[in-house]
Design a protein around this motif. Structure first.
Motif, PDB file in Angstrom:
ATOM      1  N   ASP A  44       0.826  -1.200   0.000  1.00  0.00           N
ATOM      2  CA  ASP A  44       0.000   0.000   0.000  1.00  0.00           C
ATOM      3  C   ASP A  44       0.868   1.261   0.000  1.00  0.00           C
ATOM      4  O   ASP A  44       0.564   2.230  -0.692  1.00  0.00           O
ATOM      5  CB  ASP A  44      -0.924  -0.024   1.220  1.00  0.00           C
ATOM      6  N   PHE A  45       1.948   1.246   0.762  1.00  0.00           N
ATOM      7  CA  PHE A  45       2.829   2.412   0.858  1.00  0.00           C
ATOM      8  C   PHE A  45       3.685   2.600  -0.395  1.00  0.00           C
ATOM      9  O   PHE A  45       4.087   3.711  -0.716  1.00  0.00           O
ATOM     10  CB  PHE A  45       3.743   2.303   2.077  1.00  0.00           C
ATOM     11  N   ASP A  46       3.971   1.509  -1.094  1.00  0.00           N
ATOM     12  CA  ASP A  46       4.792   1.552  -2.314  1.00  0.00           C
ATOM     13  C   ASP A  46       3.918   2.016  -3.484  1.00  0.00           C
ATOM     14  O   ASP A  46       3.490   1.240  -4.319  1.00  0.00           O
ATOM     15  CB  ASP A  46       5.391   0.170  -2.592  1.00  0.00           C
ATOM     16  N   ASN A  60       4.547  10.399   2.931  1.00  0.00           N
ATOM     17  CA  ASN A  60       3.121  10.481   2.625  1.00  0.00           C
ATOM     18  C   ASN A  60       2.304   9.304   3.146  1.00  0.00           C
ATOM     19  O   ASN A  60       1.085   9.320   3.076  1.00  0.00           O
ATOM     20  CB  ASN A  60       2.914  10.613   1.112  1.00  0.00           C
ATOM     21  N   SER A  61       2.982   8.297   3.662  1.00  0.00           N
ATOM     22  CA  SER A  61       2.301   7.057   4.042  1.00  0.00           C
ATOM     23  C   SER A  61       1.661   7.087   5.420  1.00  0.00           C
ATOM     24  O   SER A  61       0.725   6.350   5.687  1.00  0.00           O
ATOM     25  CB  SER A  61       3.288   5.897   4.012  1.00  0.00           C
ATOM     26  N   GLY A  62       2.204   7.881   6.310  1.00  0.00           N
ATOM     27  CA  GLY A  62       1.745   7.854   7.696  1.00  0.00           C
ATOM     28  C   GLY A  62       2.355   6.708   8.477  1.00  0.00           C
ATOM     29  O   GLY A  62       1.901   6.382   9.564  1.00  0.00           O
ATOM     30  N   ILE A  63       3.414   6.072   7.946  1.00  0.00           N
ATOM     31  CA  ILE A  63       4.066   4.977   8.649  1.00  0.00           C
ATOM     32  C   ILE A  63       4.627   5.512   9.966  1.00  0.00           C
ATOM     33  O   ILE A  63       5.428   6.430   9.974  1.00  0.00           O
ATOM     34  CB  ILE A  63       5.242   4.381   7.834  1.00  0.00           C
ATOM     35  N   MET A  64       4.178   4.962  11.030  1.00  0.00           N
ATOM     36  CA  MET A  64       4.655   5.194  12.391  1.00  0.00           C
ATOM     37  C   MET A  64       4.823   6.640  12.758  1.00  0.00           C
ATOM     38  O   MET A  64       4.204   7.098  13.659  1.00  0.00           O
ATOM     39  CB  MET A  64       5.938   4.425  12.641  1.00  0.00           C
ATOM     40  N   HIS A  65       5.690   7.384  12.141  1.00  0.00           N
ATOM     41  CA  HIS A  65       6.035   8.748  12.480  1.00  0.00           C
ATOM     42  C   HIS A  65       5.915   9.009  13.986  1.00  0.00           C
ATOM     43  O   HIS A  65       4.828   9.154  14.518  1.00  0.00           O
ATOM     44  CB  HIS A  65       5.215   9.753  11.692  1.00  0.00           C
TER      45      HIS A  65
END
Length: 70
Positions: A44-46, A60-65
């Motif tokens: 999904d992030f790729d 732009n993914s919202g991964i963890m941050h």
């Protein structure tokens, strides 16, 4: 920046992109996700479907941050 720190933490070999091996290995150190879930999220992030998450995709993914301990 925190996002850059998180990206560099997951990008183990510092090649400027996160691959399908780095992502689950690093995420599973801190979160209890199964590999199927991680594979789904990775895909999904790729966004450009090149098999890697680059820094703009990561931002732009919202991964963890702010979720990876420093």
């Amino acid at each position: 920046r925190r996002i850059k720190y998180d990206f560099e933490f997951i990008d183990e070999n510092s090649d400027g992109r996160i691959d399908t091996e780095e992502y689950p290995r690093q995420i599973r150190k801190y979160f209890n996700n199964n590999y199927d879930e991680l594979e789904y999220k990775f895909n999904d992030f790729d966004r450009n479907r090149d098999g890697f998450i680059d820094e703009p995709e990561f931002e732009n993914s919202g991964i963890m941050h702010c979720s990876i301990p420093q």
